[in-house]
Design an enzyme around this catalytic site. Structure first.
Site, PDB file in Angstrom:
ATOM      1  N   PHE A 169      -3.362   4.810   1.055  1.00  0.00           N
ATOM      2  CA  PHE A 169      -3.366   3.876   1.995  1.00  0.00           C
ATOM      3  C   PHE A 169      -2.444   2.615   2.016  1.00  0.00           C
ATOM      4  CE2 PHE A 169      -4.238   0.481   4.901  1.00  0.00           C
ATOM      5  CZ  PHE A 169      -4.520   1.024   6.165  1.00  0.00           C
ATOM      6  N   ASP A 184       1.655  -1.245  -4.799  1.00  0.00           N
ATOM      7  CA  ASP A 184       1.138  -2.049  -3.425  1.00  0.00           C
ATOM      8  C   ASP A 184      -0.233  -2.574  -4.039  1.00  0.00           C
ATOM      9  OD1 ASP A 184      -0.098  -2.400  -1.054  1.00  0.00           O
ATOM     10  OD2 ASP A 184       0.272  -0.574  -0.153  1.00  0.00           O
ATOM     11  N   LYS A 226      -2.901  -9.668   2.991  1.00  0.00           N
ATOM     12  CA  LYS A 226      -4.303 -10.168   2.904  1.00  0.00           C
ATOM     13  C   LYS A 226      -4.532 -11.324   2.532  1.00  0.00           C
ATOM     14  CE  LYS A 226      -6.071  -5.414   3.847  1.00  0.00           C
ATOM     15  NZ  LYS A 226      -5.558  -4.083   3.346  1.00  0.00           N
TER      16      LYS A 226
HETATM   17  C1  PLP Z   1      -4.539  -3.318   3.923  1.00  0.00           C
HETATM   18  C2  PLP Z   1      -3.309  -2.561   3.280  1.00  0.00           C
HETATM   19  C3  PLP Z   1      -1.994  -2.315   3.683  1.00  0.00           C
HETATM   20  C4  PLP Z   1      -1.802  -2.774   5.001  1.00  0.00           C
HETATM   21  O1  PLP Z   1      -2.127  -4.024   5.493  1.00  0.00           O
HETATM   22  P1  PLP Z   1      -2.176  -4.504   6.865  1.00  0.00           P
HETATM   23  O2  PLP Z   1      -2.099  -6.233   6.847  1.00  0.00           O
HETATM   24  O3  PLP Z   1      -3.137  -3.991   7.527  1.00  0.00           O
HETATM   25  O4  PLP Z   1      -0.872  -3.989   7.671  1.00  0.00           O
HETATM   26  C5  PLP Z   1      -1.357  -1.892   2.825  1.00  0.00           C
HETATM   27  N1  PLP Z   1      -1.525  -1.328   1.596  1.00  0.00           N
HETATM   28  C6  PLP Z   1      -2.936  -1.447   1.324  1.00  0.00           C
HETATM   29  C7  PLP Z   1      -3.140  -1.188  -0.309  1.00  0.00           C
HETATM   30  C8  PLP Z   1      -3.856  -2.095   2.045  1.00  0.00           C
HETATM   31  O5  PLP Z   1      -4.991  -2.225   1.675  1.00  0.00           O
END
Ligand code: PLP
Length: 403
Positions: A144, A229, A258
């Site tokens: 994700f 990520d 986040k």
């Molecule tokens: C939440 C998340 C994203 C995307 O972030 P948004 O601010 O919702 O666009 C990307 N990578 C990971 C691992 C995430 O948990």
């Protein structure tokens, strides 16, 4: 618990006017502080989701709210057409905290990932010498990374992916946690490996020990960038600044988001090697709000909170407590528990209940968390939570499972 007329009216309004791209629990929150939220009927709940880890420092953390207020009273936005007195300080302080050389600011996590993809491709063509439009990025199953068209192109979750084509090419998927498969997928056109150090949305999946050092070695041997990520796993959630720190591995680029905005403002960043981020020249990438002064001011306060290690330590110690409590429920309605620090993926025994059912029963007992997929609850309370509050949530969970 029966929903009041008031709660029902708010929910009906959301459903009538808001696009139905989420399926929220039926609770309408109007106030929050620390680890607690209050709904429109005055009922209080422990927040065990933390805005998917955007609220690592708790709701309305005093120091972060103060930083936002002070900045709102001075300067909100300049755009990057001009300099401002917050941007450079934020970049410098974030680089120092993360031990990196350069910072690229954006707004959302998905934009940080998009930016990392663009930078990796540009680096592949201009530095590594990959033939134009042939660059490949290796990604994992069950990943994700956000919701943009390019990112969902390499999602294997049908809900995230299906009917959004035509899709962006240039991605190769390998099984998550399989370092040999990563090595085998690397070819002359490989620009980068892009993965989550621990997969959040997939259900808090921790790869096997040694996976990351093997992937790091494969990248080094083939002049391939490692992009971690850490949007959900980073910034103290797992007990260290980065989840990769547990493995003693450094990435070439990290994506952050986040918690970087303290649950107050959206801000994301790509941090890492200056010879990689340095491929961007004026006009080649950008965002109107990316690194705007309010976000930078809050982000600087976040960096400051993280610099003492206090939150990392809390996540580590309280996380051990949470995991011990969850493991004690294995076989009692829980079939497996995974995770690290104050982050847990809890598989509900398929003979017992669905994740949604348990989430509802927890709501009735004053604890908010949310299923990810059918059978898994994700638990991620704010790092300001107290030990007794974790015990309270564990007791509620035991009760909900026994119901
Ligand atoms: C939440 C998340 C994203 C995307 O972030 P948004 O601010 O919702 O666009 C990307 N990578 C990971 C691992 C995430 O948990």
């Amino acid at each position: 618990m029966t929903d009041t007329q008031q709660t029902a009216e708010y929910i009906a309004r959301d459903e009538r006017w808001g696009a139905h791209n989420y399926h929220p629990l039926p609770v309408v929150i109007s106030e929050a502080e620390g680890a607690w939220v209050t709904d429109v009927d005055g009922r209080r709940y422990l927040d065990f989701l933390s805005g998917y880890s955007a609220l690592n420092f708790g709701h309305r953390n005093r120091r972060l709210v103060d930083a936002a207020h002070q900045q709102l009273d001075r300067l909100t936005l300049t755009s990057r057409a001009f300099h401002n007195d917050q941007f450079g300080l934020f970049c410098e302080e974030l680089a120092a905290l993360t031990g990196t050389e350069m910072v690229l600011t954006m707004n959302t996590g998905a934009e940080a990932v998009e930016s990392a993809i663009k930078v990796a491709r540009k680096w592949a063509y201009e530095v590594k010498g990959v033939e134009t439009d042939r660059a490949e990025i290796i990604v994992a199953t069950n990943n994700f990374h956000g919701r943009t068209t390019t990112i969902v192109s390499f999602s294997d979750d049908p809900a995230a992916h299906d009917n959004y084509g035509p899709f962006t090419p240039g991605f190769v998927t390998v099984p998550y946690g399989d370092a040999e498969a990563v090595r085998a997928a690397i070819g002359p056109n490989t620009a980068a490996v892009l993965m989550e150090p621990i997969q959040g949305e997939a259900g808090v999946i921790v790869p096997p020990a040694g996976f990351w050092s093997d992937v790091r070695r494969a990248c080094d041997e083939n002049n391939v960038l490692l992009i971690a990520d850490e949007i959900q796993s980073g910034l103290a959630r797992t007990g260290t600044l980065f989840a990769l720190d547990h493995e003693g591995v450094r990435a070439d680029l990290y994506t952050l988001g986040k918690a970087l905005g303290g649950g107050i403002v959206p801000i994301s960043a790509v941090v890492g090697r200056s010879d990689v981020l340095g491929v961007l020249k004026p006009g080649q990438h950008g965002s109107t709000f990316g690194g705007y002064p309010v976000a930078c001011a809050v982000g600087r306060a976040v960096v400051d909170l993280l610099s003492t290690g206090e939150f990392q330590q809390r996540a580590k110690e309280l996380g051990e407590h949470l995991h011990a409590g969850l493991r004690a429920l294995e076989g009692k309605g829980i079939s497996a528990v995974r995770g690290r620090g104050l982050w847990a993926g809890v598989d509900i025994d398929p003979r017992a209940k669905t994740g949604r059912e348990v989430s509802m029963l927890l709501r009735d007992r004053g604890v908010l968390c949310k299923e990810t997929h059918e059978r898994t609850l994700r638990m991620a309370p704010p790092l300001v939570i107290e030990r007794e509050e974790i015990d309270q949530a564990l007791a509620a969970l035991a009760e909900a499972l026994g119901e």
